[in-house]
Design an enzyme around this catalytic site. Structure first.
Site, mmCIF file in Angstrom:
data_model
loop_
_atom_site.group_PDB
_atom_site.id
_atom_site.type_symbol
_atom_site.label_atom_id
_atom_site.label_comp_id
_atom_site.label_asym_id
_atom_site.label_seq_id
_atom_site.Cartn_x
_atom_site.Cartn_y
_atom_site.Cartn_z
ATOM 1 C CB SER A 96 22.146 -32.368 38.778
ATOM 2 O OG SER A 96 21.622 -31.126 39.088
ATOM 3 C CG HIS A 97 18.806 -32.093 41.525
ATOM 4 N ND1 HIS A 97 19.103 -31.809 40.203
ATOM 5 C CD2 HIS A 97 17.690 -32.830 41.510
ATOM 6 C CE1 HIS A 97 18.177 -32.353 39.434
ATOM 7 N NE2 HIS A 97 17.306 -32.982 40.196
ATOM 8 C CG ASP A 118 22.563 -28.154 41.794
ATOM 9 O OD1 ASP A 118 23.439 -27.299 41.600
ATOM 10 O OD2 ASP A 118 22.172 -28.942 40.913
ATOM 11 C CG ASP A 168 25.517 -29.886 38.792
ATOM 12 O OD1 ASP A 168 24.564 -29.604 39.534
ATOM 13 O OD2 ASP A 168 25.413 -29.904 37.557
ATOM 14 C CG ASP A 198 23.353 -27.060 37.304
ATOM 15 O OD1 ASP A 198 22.976 -27.431 38.434
ATOM 16 O OD2 ASP A 198 23.207 -27.747 36.274
ATOM 17 N NE ARG A 199 18.266 -28.518 39.548
ATOM 18 C CZ ARG A 199 17.183 -29.263 39.591
ATOM 19 N NH1 ARG A 199 16.473 -29.311 40.709
ATOM 20 N NH2 ARG A 199 16.792 -29.951 38.550
ATOM 21 C CE LYS A 236 19.989 -26.403 36.090
ATOM 22 N NZ LYS A 236 19.462 -27.307 35.058
HETATM 23 C C1 G1P Z 1 14.925 -31.433 35.840
HETATM 24 C C2 G1P Z 1 14.265 -30.089 35.691
HETATM 25 C C3 G1P Z 1 14.758 -29.402 34.441
HETATM 26 C C4 G1P Z 1 16.274 -29.304 34.478
HETATM 27 C C5 G1P Z 1 16.887 -30.671 34.721
HETATM 28 C C6 G1P Z 1 18.392 -30.598 34.919
HETATM 29 O O1 G1P Z 1 14.611 -32.242 34.725
HETATM 30 O O2 G1P Z 1 12.865 -30.202 35.672
HETATM 31 O O3 G1P Z 1 14.170 -28.132 34.345
HETATM 32 O O4 G1P Z 1 16.766 -28.780 33.284
HETATM 33 O O5 G1P Z 1 16.316 -31.260 35.888
HETATM 34 O O6 G1P Z 1 18.728 -29.841 36.048
HETATM 35 P P1 G1P Z 1 13.437 -33.335 34.759
HETATM 36 O O7 G1P Z 1 13.739 -34.249 35.911
HETATM 37 O O8 G1P Z 1 12.166 -32.578 35.018
HETATM 38 O O9 G1P Z 1 13.481 -33.966 33.407
HETATM 39 ZN ZN ZN Z 2 22.597 -29.314 38.931
#
Ligand code: G1P
Ligand code: ZN
Length: 544
Positions: free
Chosen positions: A113-114, A278, A280, A282-283, A377
């Site tokens: 992800s990010h 982000d 991948d 999804d954000r 998302k």
């Molecule tokens: C974080 C975000 C959560 C999201 C997840 C995946 O998880 O807080 O809302 O679903 O990334 O993108 P966390 O690191 O808080 O467990």
């Molecule tokens: Zn992501």
């Protein structure tokens, strides 16, 4: 081509977190590490012989190598076909779209992800089921228990697949179809939104936008949709080429990591609309001229304006938000007379509600917004939703948000993250808070009296499964809240997230900076949990 059985021994750290298994690249590169996890996924599933799997990732470092390993293992394990995004690319929402559109057995998404990418940074893998959504806890726990007892995995001695040519190839008895990663997703967006109105806005000569793809996966999607199909000026998409290390940047669309975009939104020639996505895809982050829309507000505003958007104009079945997300959406749901569900953090908890048709829109405060069109998302979807609203309402972003607050009130909101703290201290902090929830109820801190303190537990409204220990909530009698939880996505130490929120309906105070409006509550958040004592920190590292 010969199927090989490779002997292996379990790793003890393969329990999937909030969103799949995330580790440093070096961990995944260790002999058997990835293969063990992939075989554990297959061992936890049933009935996939001859069926189709979708595989793709956000293009980060190790994406291609991991894909080759997975393809050979899928063939050796008896899948009939794998669909792979060309170049190994598939954004997370696009993977969900492809799984659903072609009714495949499931999919594997390669992404952290990010989190930053590169040889010394992060990699990740997660399994999505046939509804296109992240595997529910039942399956992720089954994968974990398989990983604890794995003794062998199946693979195949074969040449690598050419990932860069669209079309069919063969791997043993399994076919591999390299697909255009963008077109199915772009076609879907065209079905949901009023592209004519959006094109008219983008080509009017009076409106400009800037989309920061952060050198990550959404670049090709944004170029196709915004610049090609909607006619936005060339150069609307910034940092549009997916790079294995995201150009050394941290691909998280927030005020800290997308700071060039944020700065450009305050310049003299600022665009009318700014957005980012982000690693991948999804954000999302939504910006107006000199104006930042919090993800919680964005979700509420999207819901309140859904009637303006053709794909949603027939009405919303219901909405949902993760527990730490602000209650702004609850106000809209109440006004619309629809249900609003409160789920634990993580997209997987929306899956059943979406599948059962109980909700149309859902979101999280962590820059995640989505709908029933896929089961992830979806960053670009949220950006297009806003663009559609802007094309219909023809008002600046800031005016739309201000009007929303006037009508519904504002949930002033902030999240304070304490990153990279010692795991022991973080666990001790949570434990002592949990132990004190009973005694906190009824206590007063200055103007704030605790109405209820608990450790959030969720009972799924569809299958009645219970998920406990989902974060400590302190609810005050004036509607304010403080929520504490530990991140489940990090790869180093622990991250404490503190979510702070207070409703505001006084029209004179609606515009105040949240850090000012919430100053007292922020102070309380650190004294109640004794953050300094347990973490050694006196201030948060990232404030959003
Ligand atoms: C974080 C975000 C959560 C999201 C997840 C995946 O998880 O807080 O809302 O679903 O990334 O993108 P966390 O690191 O808080 O467990
Ligand atoms: Zn992501």
């Amino acid at each position: 081509m010969e199927i090989q059985t490779i002997n292996t021994t379990p790793f003890d750290d393969q329990r999937p977190g909030t969103s799949g298994l995330r580790k440093k690249v070096k961990v995944f590169q260790a002999p058997h590490y990835l293969a063990n996890f992939v075989q554990s996924i297959f061992n936890a599933l049933e009935g996939y012989q001859g069926k189709t799997l979708v595989v793709g990732g956000d293009g980060r470092y190790y994406n291609r190598e991991a894909l080759q390993i997975i393809l050979k293992m899928a063939a050796a394990n008896g899948f009939g076909k794998v669909m792979v995004g060309c170049g190994g690319i598939l954004s997370t929402p696009a993977a969900s779209c492809v799984i659903r559109k072609y009714k495949t057995f499931g999919g594997i998404i390669l992404s952290a992800s990010h989190n930053p990418g590169g040889p010394d940074d992060d990699f990740g893998i997660k399994y999505n089921t046939c509804n296109g959504g992240p595997a529910p806890e039942k399956i992720t726990e089954a994968i974990y228990s398989q990983s604890r007892e794995i003794a062998e995995y199946l693979t195949m001695e074969a040449a690598d697949i050419d990932l860069d040519t669209i079309g069919m190839q063969q791997l043993g008895n399994m076919s591999v179809e390299i697909i255009d990663p963008v077109s199915d997703y772009a076609d879907m967006m065209e079905q949901l939104f009023d592209f004519d109105a959006m094109r008219a806005l983008l080509t009017s000569g009076t409106f400009t936008m800037r989309f920061d793809a952060m050198n990550a996966v959404t670049g090709p999607y944004a170029q196709e949709i915004l610049e090609k199909r909607l006619g936005a000026a060339a150069g609307t998409v910034l940092r549009g080429e997916p790079l294995a290390d995201f150009g050394g940047a941290h691909p998280d669309p927030n005020l800290v990591h997308a700071k060039e975009l944020v700065a450009s939104m305050s310049s003299n020639d600022a665009p009318d609309f700014g957005a980012a996505s982000d690693g991948d895809g999804d954000r999302n982050m939504i910006l107006g001229r000199d104006f930042y829309v919090t993800p919680s507000d964005s979700l509420a505003i999207i819901a309140a304006n859904a009637a303006h958007v053709s794909g949603y104009a027939q009405g919303l079945a219901g909405v949902a938000r993760s527990m730490p997300t602000s209650q702004a959406i609850d106000r809209v749901a109440a006004a619309l007379g629809i249900d609003c569900y409160e789920t634990p953090t993580g997209w997987k908890f929306f899956g059943n509600l979406l599948d059962a048709g109980k909700i149309t829109l859902c979101g999280e405060e962590s820059f995640g917004t989505g709908s029933n069109h896929v089961r992830e998302k979806d960053g670009l979807w949220a950006v297009l939703f806003w663009l559609n609203i802007l094309a219909v309402r023809k008002q600046p972003v800031a005016d739309i948000v201000h009007e929303h607050w006037q009508q519904y009130g504002r949930d002033v909101y902030t999240r304070h993250d304490y990153e990279g703290i010692a795991t022991e201290g973080a666990n001790a902090l949570m434990q002592q808070l949990r132990a004190r929830t009973g005694e906190l109820s009824g206590q007063s801190f200055g103007d704030y009296t605790v109405e209820l303190a608990d450790d959030f537990s969720y009972t799924d409204a569809v299958d009645n499964s219970v998920s406990s220990n989902q974060g400590i909530r302190i609810l005050f009698d004036n509607g304010a809240r403080i929520v504490y939880r530990l991140s489940g996505t990090g790869t180093e130490g622990a991250t404490l997230r503190v979510y702070i929120e207070q409703p505001e309906t006084n029209p004179d105070k609606l515009e105040q900076d949240p850090q000012v409006s919430l100053a007292e509550l922020i102070r309380l958040s650190s004294t109640i949990a004794e953050i300094e004592k347990f973490t050694g920190r006196t201030a948060a590292d990232v404030i959003t």
